[in-house]
Design a protein around this motif. Structure first.
Motif, PDB file in Angstrom:
ATOM      1  N   LYS A  26       0.734  -1.132  -0.077  1.00 20.09           N
ATOM      2  CA  LYS A  26      -0.108   0.130   0.126  1.00 20.09           C
ATOM      3  C   LYS A  26       0.815   1.390   0.006  1.00 20.09           C
ATOM      4  O   LYS A  26       0.545   2.166  -0.673  1.00 20.09           O
ATOM      5  CB  LYS A  26      -0.856  -0.158   1.082  1.00 20.09           C
ATOM      6  N   LEU A  27       2.097   1.206   0.712  1.00 20.49           N
ATOM      7  CA  LEU A  27       2.736   2.416   0.748  1.00 20.49           C
ATOM      8  C   LEU A  27       3.452   2.480  -0.542  1.00 20.49           C
ATOM      9  O   LEU A  27       3.562   4.007  -1.163  1.00 20.49           O
ATOM     10  CB  LEU A  27       4.008   2.134   1.758  1.00 20.49           C
ATOM     11  N   ASP A  28       4.007   1.428  -1.354  1.00 18.81           N
ATOM     12  CA  ASP A  28       4.249   1.664  -2.751  1.00 18.81           C
ATOM     13  C   ASP A  28       3.347   2.344  -3.666  1.00 18.81           C
ATOM     14  O   ASP A  28       3.352   3.496  -4.342  1.00 18.81           O
ATOM     15  CB  ASP A  28       4.781   0.407  -3.312  1.00 18.81           C
ATOM     16  N   GLN A  29       1.995   1.818  -3.758  1.00 17.93           N
ATOM     17  CA  GLN A  29       1.046   2.530  -4.308  1.00 17.93           C
ATOM     18  C   GLN A  29       0.714   3.833  -3.948  1.00 17.93           C
ATOM     19  O   GLN A  29       0.386   4.776  -4.908  1.00 17.93           O
ATOM     20  CB  GLN A  29      -0.333   1.708  -4.157  1.00 17.93           C
ATOM     21  N   LYS A  30       0.724   4.127  -2.782  1.00 18.64           N
ATOM     22  CA  LYS A  30       0.504   5.544  -2.314  1.00 18.64           C
ATOM     23  C   LYS A  30       1.525   6.507  -3.009  1.00 18.64           C
ATOM     24  O   LYS A  30       1.312   7.667  -3.204  1.00 18.64           O
ATOM     25  CB  LYS A  30       0.399   5.487  -0.711  1.00 18.64           C
ATOM     26  N   GLU A  31       2.744   6.191  -2.640  1.00 24.53           N
ATOM     27  CA  GLU A  31       4.128   7.047  -2.944  1.00 24.53           C
ATOM     28  C   GLU A  31       4.338   7.088  -4.366  1.00 24.53           C
ATOM     29  O   GLU A  31       4.836   7.833  -4.941  1.00 24.53           O
ATOM     30  CB  GLU A  31       5.221   6.488  -2.139  1.00 24.53           C
ATOM     31  N   PRO A  33       2.035   6.322  -7.536  1.00 20.94           N
ATOM     32  CA  PRO A  33       0.815   6.077  -7.937  1.00 20.94           C
ATOM     33  C   PRO A  33       0.663   5.345  -9.465  1.00 20.94           C
ATOM     34  O   PRO A  33      -0.224   4.788  -9.897  1.00 20.94           O
ATOM     35  CB  PRO A  33      -0.009   7.218  -7.731  1.00 20.94           C
TER      36      PRO A  33
END
Length: 97
Positions: A26-31, A33
């Motif tokens: 989720k952090l990868d997806q947020k940082e 996109p």
């Protein structure tokens, strides 16, 4: 000692998009996109880029990829998933996080 070569670079506007595979983190997806579209970029290399180079220039069957950092991550993915795209791989300091 080195055979004649054609050196080709691909200009890119979103390396994180094209050089990374999808992450479930989720952090990868947020940082990042736009990340996770390497499959499409690899298909472009295989289906459009390499045929264009071969039809435009006098080439041989020997193809070499040289990449580093985030490009090294992409080259590593190609090596594992589509090793037939290149005969030789020179992967320097890949971002294998």
């Amino acid at each position: 000692m080195i055979p004649e070569s054609i050196v080709v670079g691909i200009g890119n506007v979103d390396r994180k998009k094209d050089f990374t595979y999808p992450s479930q983190n989720k952090l990868d997806q947020k940082e990042f996109p736009t990340s996770g579209k390497s499959k499409s970029f690899i298909a472009f290399i295989q289906n459009e880029f390499q045929p264009f180079i071969d039809s435009t220039y006098s080439t041989t069957s020997t193809k070499i990829i040289i990449e580093l950092s985030l490009g090294g991550l992409l080259a590593t993915e190609i090596l594992f998933k589509k090793p037939e795209l290149f005969e030789n791989y020179l992967i320097v300091n890949p971002s294998l996080w």
